[in-house]
Design a protein around this motif. Structure first.
Motif, mmCIF file in Angstrom:
data_model
loop_
_atom_site.group_PDB
_atom_site.id
_atom_site.type_symbol
_atom_site.label_atom_id
_atom_site.label_comp_id
_atom_site.label_asym_id
_atom_site.label_seq_id
_atom_site.Cartn_x
_atom_site.Cartn_y
_atom_site.Cartn_z
ATOM 1 N N SER A 103 0.136 20.768 10.900
ATOM 2 C CA SER A 103 -1.338 20.393 10.859
ATOM 3 C C SER A 103 -1.938 20.365 9.437
ATOM 4 C CB SER A 103 -2.007 21.749 11.436
ATOM 5 O OG SER A 103 -1.597 22.997 10.806
ATOM 6 N N ASP A 104 -0.660 20.970 8.288
ATOM 7 C CA ASP A 104 -0.952 20.808 7.034
ATOM 8 C C ASP A 104 -0.610 19.229 6.481
ATOM 9 O OD1 ASP A 104 1.492 21.450 6.890
ATOM 10 O OD2 ASP A 104 1.386 22.540 5.526
ATOM 11 N N ALA A 105 -0.189 18.417 7.322
ATOM 12 C CA ALA A 105 0.362 17.127 6.700
ATOM 13 C C ALA A 105 -0.969 16.422 6.331
ATOM 14 C CB ALA A 105 1.213 16.615 7.796
ATOM 15 N N GLY A 106 -0.599 15.541 5.499
ATOM 16 C CA GLY A 106 -1.947 14.429 4.778
ATOM 17 C C GLY A 106 -1.493 13.169 5.489
ATOM 18 N N SER A 107 -2.545 12.249 5.288
ATOM 19 C CA SER A 107 -2.327 10.887 5.718
ATOM 20 C C SER A 107 -3.064 10.011 4.825
ATOM 21 C CB SER A 107 -2.564 10.524 7.221
ATOM 22 O OG SER A 107 -3.893 10.961 7.497
ATOM 23 N N ALA A 108 -2.439 8.580 4.799
ATOM 24 C CA ALA A 108 -3.404 7.518 4.196
ATOM 25 C C ALA A 108 -3.294 6.449 4.863
ATOM 26 C CB ALA A 108 -2.936 7.460 2.833
ATOM 27 N N ILE A 109 -4.274 5.701 4.777
ATOM 28 C CA ILE A 109 -4.439 4.379 5.491
ATOM 29 C C ILE A 109 -4.407 3.165 4.472
ATOM 30 C CG2 ILE A 109 -5.723 2.947 7.303
ATOM 31 C CD1 ILE A 109 -6.436 5.761 8.575
ATOM 32 N N THR A 147 1.427 -2.144 -8.593
ATOM 33 C CA THR A 147 2.082 -3.229 -7.694
ATOM 34 C C THR A 147 0.708 -3.746 -7.086
ATOM 35 O OG1 THR A 147 2.534 -2.329 -5.929
ATOM 36 C CG2 THR A 147 4.100 -2.075 -7.653
ATOM 37 N N SER A 148 1.071 -4.974 -6.384
ATOM 38 C CA SER A 148 0.119 -5.560 -5.654
ATOM 39 C C SER A 148 0.326 -5.404 -4.131
ATOM 40 C CB SER A 148 -0.070 -7.033 -5.610
ATOM 41 O OG SER A 148 1.208 -7.670 -5.306
ATOM 42 N N LYS A 149 1.328 -4.358 -4.075
ATOM 43 C CA LYS A 149 1.842 -4.093 -2.466
ATOM 44 C C LYS A 149 1.156 -3.041 -1.885
ATOM 45 C CE LYS A 149 6.355 -5.565 -3.737
ATOM 46 N NZ LYS A 149 7.502 -6.070 -3.193
ATOM 47 N N GLN A 150 1.244 -2.951 -0.625
ATOM 48 C CA GLN A 150 0.318 -2.017 0.341
ATOM 49 C C GLN A 150 0.970 -1.541 1.366
ATOM 50 O OE1 GLN A 150 -3.379 -3.572 2.467
ATOM 51 N NE2 GLN A 150 -4.377 -2.422 0.753
ATOM 52 N N LEU A 151 1.157 -0.248 1.520
ATOM 53 C CA LEU A 151 1.454 0.299 2.770
ATOM 54 C C LEU A 151 0.481 0.317 4.180
ATOM 55 C CD1 LEU A 151 3.416 3.306 1.462
ATOM 56 C CD2 LEU A 151 4.388 0.935 2.274
ATOM 57 N N PHE A 207 0.479 2.552 6.783
ATOM 58 C CA PHE A 207 0.123 3.805 7.001
ATOM 59 C C PHE A 207 1.105 4.994 6.445
ATOM 60 C CE2 PHE A 207 -0.847 7.601 9.626
ATOM 61 C CZ PHE A 207 -2.188 7.475 10.085
ATOM 62 N N LEU A 208 0.656 5.832 5.919
ATOM 63 C CA LEU A 208 1.860 6.953 5.640
ATOM 64 C C LEU A 208 1.207 8.431 5.801
ATOM 65 C CD1 LEU A 208 1.251 8.500 2.390
ATOM 66 C CD2 LEU A 208 1.605 6.390 1.707
ATOM 67 N N ILE A 209 2.281 9.351 6.111
ATOM 68 C CA ILE A 209 2.167 10.617 6.360
ATOM 69 C C ILE A 209 2.988 11.206 5.570
ATOM 70 C CG2 ILE A 209 2.363 12.425 8.106
ATOM 71 C CD1 ILE A 209 2.135 10.387 10.314
ATOM 72 N N PHE A 210 2.348 12.419 4.813
ATOM 73 C CA PHE A 210 3.117 13.289 3.845
ATOM 74 C C PHE A 210 2.803 14.763 3.997
ATOM 75 C CE2 PHE A 210 -0.762 11.646 2.322
ATOM 76 C CZ PHE A 210 -1.564 12.932 1.550
ATOM 77 N N ARG A 211 3.787 15.733 3.413
ATOM 78 C CA ARG A 211 3.822 16.974 3.481
ATOM 79 C C ARG A 211 4.666 17.464 2.574
ATOM 80 N NH1 ARG A 211 6.389 21.258 6.684
ATOM 81 N NH2 ARG A 211 4.924 23.015 6.842
ATOM 82 N N VAL A 220 7.922 12.520 3.030
ATOM 83 C CA VAL A 220 6.965 11.156 3.366
ATOM 84 C C VAL A 220 7.470 10.287 4.202
ATOM 85 C CG1 VAL A 220 5.919 9.078 2.362
ATOM 86 C CG2 VAL A 220 6.256 11.072 0.961
ATOM 87 N N VAL A 221 6.702 9.925 5.377
ATOM 88 C CA VAL A 221 6.883 8.780 6.253
ATOM 89 C C VAL A 221 6.144 7.594 6.159
ATOM 90 C CG1 VAL A 221 6.805 8.361 9.042
ATOM 91 C CG2 VAL A 221 7.419 10.602 8.210
ATOM 92 N N LEU A 222 6.982 6.504 5.716
ATOM 93 C CA LEU A 222 6.070 5.406 5.619
ATOM 94 C C LEU A 222 6.072 4.231 6.855
ATOM 95 C CD1 LEU A 222 7.881 4.388 2.321
ATOM 96 C CD2 LEU A 222 5.908 5.680 2.466
ATOM 97 N N ILE A 223 4.810 3.903 7.364
ATOM 98 C CA ILE A 223 4.721 3.099 8.555
ATOM 99 C C ILE A 223 4.215 1.621 8.216
ATOM 100 C CG2 ILE A 223 3.656 2.981 10.804
ATOM 101 C CD1 ILE A 223 3.558 6.172 10.546
#
Length: 56
Positions: A12-18, A25-29, A31-35, A44-47
């Motif tokens: 429940s304390d994991a964060g996320s970014a969309i 860089t000009s690169k973009q992920l 979705f990612l989940i981090f803790r 970190v999990v990169l999706i």
């Protein structure tokens, strides 16, 4: 991603970014989940989403 974030195995304390932009860089992920771990290390999990046409 709704199903992924509601999975009980994700703390429940994991964060996320969309659509996270990687700095300097000009690169973009998509979705990612981090803790932070017990030793203050970052986990970190990169999706990267690919083309899809149905939700399962």
């Amino acid at each position: 991603m709704y199903k992924v974030l509601n999975y009980q195995g994700i703390p429940s304390d994991a964060g996320s970014a969309i659509k996270y932009n990687i700095p300097q860089t000009s690169k973009q992920l998509d979705f990612l989940i981090f803790r932070y771990g017990k030793r203050k290390d970052v986990n970190v999990v990169l999706i990267e989403l690919k083309q899809w046409d149905e939700l399962r």
